[in-house]
Design a protein around this motif. Sequence first.
Motif, short mmCIF file in Angstrom:
data_model
loop_
_atom_site.label_atom_id
_atom_site.label_comp_id
_atom_site.label_asym_id
_atom_site.label_seq_id
_atom_site.Cartn_x
_atom_site.Cartn_y
_atom_site.Cartn_z
N VAL A 1 0.83 -1.20 0.00
CA VAL A 1 0.00 0.00 0.00
C VAL A 1 0.87 1.26 0.00
CG1 VAL A 1 -2.05 -1.03 1.05
CG2 VAL A 1 -0.25 -0.11 2.51
N SER A 2 0.41 2.27 -0.69
CA SER A 2 1.15 3.53 -0.82
C SER A 2 0.79 4.48 0.31
CB SER A 2 0.82 4.19 -2.15
OG SER A 2 -0.53 4.62 -2.17
N ARG A 3 1.50 5.58 0.35
CA ARG A 3 1.23 6.62 1.34
C ARG A 3 -0.20 7.13 1.23
NH1 ARG A 3 -0.97 11.59 2.08
NH2 ARG A 3 -0.10 12.53 3.95
N ASP B 1 15.24 -4.06 1.17
CA ASP B 1 14.52 -3.83 2.43
C ASP B 1 14.04 -2.38 2.51
OD1 ASP B 1 15.23 -6.40 2.88
OD2 ASP B 1 16.35 -6.04 4.72
N MET B 2 13.07 -2.16 3.37
CA MET B 2 12.51 -0.82 3.49
C MET B 2 12.78 -0.21 4.87
SD MET B 2 8.47 -1.61 3.93
CE MET B 2 7.75 -0.62 5.15
N SER B 3 12.75 1.11 4.90
CA SER B 3 12.84 1.84 6.16
C SER B 3 12.09 3.16 6.00
CB SER B 3 14.30 2.12 6.53
OG SER B 3 14.37 2.87 7.72
N LEU B 4 11.07 3.34 6.82
CA LEU B 4 10.25 4.55 6.74
C LEU B 4 10.54 5.50 7.89
CD1 LEU B 4 6.79 3.06 5.65
CD2 LEU B 4 8.64 3.94 4.23
N ILE B 5 11.75 5.42 8.45
CA ILE B 5 12.12 6.26 9.59
C ILE B 5 11.95 7.75 9.27
CG2 ILE B 5 14.57 6.25 8.91
CD1 ILE B 5 13.39 6.15 12.54
N LYS B 6 12.20 8.15 8.01
CA LYS B 6 12.10 9.56 7.63
C LYS B 6 10.65 10.03 7.50
CE LYS B 6 16.53 9.90 5.19
NZ LYS B 6 17.20 10.25 3.91
N HIS B 7 9.71 9.10 7.53
CA HIS B 7 8.30 9.45 7.33
C HIS B 7 7.47 9.27 8.60
CE1 HIS B 7 9.15 9.71 3.04
NE2 HIS B 7 9.75 8.54 3.13
N LEU B 8 8.13 9.18 9.75
CA LEU B 8 7.40 8.94 11.00
C LEU B 8 6.37 10.03 11.29
CD1 LEU B 8 10.15 7.64 13.45
CD2 LEU B 8 8.30 6.35 12.38
N GLU C 1 7.43 15.03 21.44
CA GLU C 1 7.84 16.07 22.38
C GLU C 1 7.67 17.46 21.77
OE1 GLU C 1 11.83 15.11 23.38
OE2 GLU C 1 11.28 13.35 24.58
N LYS C 2 7.98 17.57 20.45
CA LYS C 2 7.87 18.85 19.76
C LYS C 2 7.24 18.60 18.38
CE LYS C 2 11.87 20.79 22.14
NZ LYS C 2 13.22 21.39 21.98
N PRO C 3 5.93 18.32 18.35
CA PRO C 3 5.27 17.95 17.09
C PRO C 3 5.29 19.03 16.03
CG PRO C 3 3.66 18.26 18.84
CD PRO C 3 4.99 18.29 19.48
N GLY C 4 5.50 20.27 16.42
CA GLY C 4 5.51 21.35 15.44
C GLY C 4 6.82 21.50 14.71
N GLU C 5 7.86 20.84 15.20
CA GLU C 5 9.18 20.99 14.59
C GLU C 5 9.44 19.91 13.54
OE1 GLU C 5 12.26 21.19 17.46
OE2 GLU C 5 11.40 22.93 18.51
N LYS C 6 10.34 20.22 12.61
CA LYS C 6 10.74 19.27 11.60
C LYS C 6 11.49 18.11 12.26
CE LYS C 6 13.47 18.78 7.36
NZ LYS C 6 14.38 19.46 6.40
N LEU C 7 11.17 16.89 11.82
CA LEU C 7 11.83 15.72 12.38
C LEU C 7 13.01 15.35 11.49
CD1 LEU C 7 11.63 13.60 14.65
CD2 LEU C 7 10.33 12.17 13.08
N SER C 8 14.20 15.59 11.98
CA SER C 8 15.42 15.33 11.21
C SER C 8 16.15 14.13 11.78
CB SER C 8 16.32 16.57 11.24
OG SER C 8 17.50 16.33 10.53
#
Length: 739
Positions: free
Chosen positions: A144-146, A224-231, A270-277
């Motif tokens: 399934v896609s995003r 393999d996949m990793s969606l860490i950047k899309h959390l 903790e800071k949902p408004g900030e960019k997750l890097s």
Amino acid sequence: MKIPELLVPVGGPQQLRAAIANGADAVYMSGNAFNARLNADNFSDNEIANAIDLAHEYGVRVHITQNTLIKTEEMEAALNNAIKMYEYGADALIIQDRGLASAIKKIIPDMPLHMSTQGTVYDIEGVREAVNAGFDRVILSREVSRNEIADICRAAKRELDTEIEIFVHGAICICYSGQCHMSDFIGGRSGNRGACAQPCRLPYSLLLNGRDTGAANYPLSPADMSLIKHLRDISEMGVASLKIEGRMKKPEYAAGVTAVYRKYIDKYYEKPGEKLSISGEDLHRLSCLYIRSERQNGYYHKHNGKEMVTLNNPAYSGSDEQVLEQIREKYLYKHLTLPVQMKASFLTGTVAKLTLRCDQTEVTVTGETVQKAAKQPITVENISKQLGKLGGSNFHLDGTMDIRVSENAFYPLKTMNELRRKGLSLLEQKLITANGFPYTREVQKPFDITGAHNGHMQKQSGFSLYLRTAEQWNGFLRSSFLKKPKEHTSLRIYVDSDLFLTWGDTIAEHLQILKKIPAETVLALPKIIRLRDSRYLKLLEKNIRDNLEAVDGFLISSLEHVGLLQQWDFLQSKKRYGDHGLYLWNCRSIEFWTDYLDGFCLPLELNYAEQRQLVNGILPAEKFLYGRIPMMVTANCVTKTTDHCRREEGFGITELTDRYHKVFPVMRNCTHCYNIIYNSVPFSLHKTVAKWKDSFCCRLEFTTESENETWNVLEYFYGSRTDLPYTEYTTGHEKRGVE
């Protein structure tokens, strides 16, 4: 927003402790039977009971995988296993088999059930029907896609009281999970039974229009996949659980991957408004933990493509030993114990008393009466030594003990040890219940646990013909089945819905041919229906409405098909036949599907005797007699992977050749953008047709055949010719079945 659950795989006790120590909210594990990873270390019954208690002491949920297909004779053992897991305190069961799920809901109605990814659910229609079937959570297909995940989550939140779980990290299959027969038909090891031999990780060469596209490589081996950047994106959709793949992987994997995902889930909330890097160090750490090729996003933003496949090497990339040792030191070697404070009282003439406290949970236990010492009295020092022996437990001493003891008191050391064990056991129980988990549960077994049906067989003689292409339709028009229909022999024609729509303005004319025989006209819906098919489905609905009287029913192969037909309420009087991909393996499954079906096709992985057990029930059965077995259904396209996209050419056949020079036809369906890989030779039971034809509707399924090949096969089974029109064939699992 609700923080999604981080769900971690644990193949054994070491992985369990690593997952708990590094921030798992939940783990999934299994015993040594009825699970899709039989080659993992897994847990004995005693280990599972202890593992559930350990996880619950830390507030970690435990999901038990029981996600394989169940044979009729195994149903009692499978249900007893589910009951045992419930009594041990498991928080959910992950199930593939619909019959098993239905039976569990009747026996243990408050046991949460999660639809396994093996159930092949990929849109909201499938989710809706899974909920109707009693599932509390649906684990979506990895394809399934995003946009599809977001669409499903929105609809599930709006309409349904259910949870959505997706895979975010680890290995992915080239085939839609639950739709693979390649391992079992090539080597007898069924992916539906947890024994996949992974033929997808072997080399194949590709022939396209008779042209060899190059040397053998690995077109069926996904990276393999990793969606860490899309959390952040995934969390905001409302996904309930983020699942990591890897029950067969080492403790370093469970520790390292869990720690990284925990870090960034917490950081975002903790800071949902900030960019997750995500730091380069953490990305490198993930890349060193059993990843095939480079990390990629799976199907999140892509439907297919060669960058998603490890064309040159399907093996795991080399791990950096220095990074692995850092993971061991930082994440794995943590001693997983809870802090406990102790207070003890040994006063002569009173019972011994021990109070244990862990965080806000406190228990007190008492022992025997403390006596006066005749020779050697007990002291604070030897009391501390005995009560402090916590090495084999889940606790460590927090601070010093508060001990009160009379000057001339005696208490046997053995009895003191029993007092400690009693206190720790009660503390564990209290911690489990304080964390919201039940400590003990019991189930009253029903009288009929197998669901076996002793009714009379519903006979349904005749033939069903599955036609996919215009050439196959023309072969049928030339055949004796049309020109010389036999009296008292029923005929059912499965018309592929893609073929149906190609007839355009002549649909009524084509269908009228079938009414003159007369034959039952059944539309076979696309094997996989995705969000991209909405325009196609609107056109299909219109053409069905325009020819409603000539369409007698539908062939369905998924919960999505059930849901679609429920939406098209003008079709409620039409018949529905279940394809072999629905996996009616046991009497409970047949019982479940009677609410949806008017007949079903016997499964392809059971042997003759096992199939016979299923035909004394309440649904008439169809027997697959001839046709190429679909080995895989894939979103990824081998043509696009090894050559280029040929969407403009539409339907086509490509060929994969394995290392033994066996050639597997690959049907390229560009209308719906999927491949079906077929077996190298047709399945054929022409030698035993006599024992089937008077009791079942005998199915002849055409896949890659030309007009003449279709005609020759039809004439042979009709009886107009005696020479077999093909030289190579297989009888599949008719004799042995799968283990």
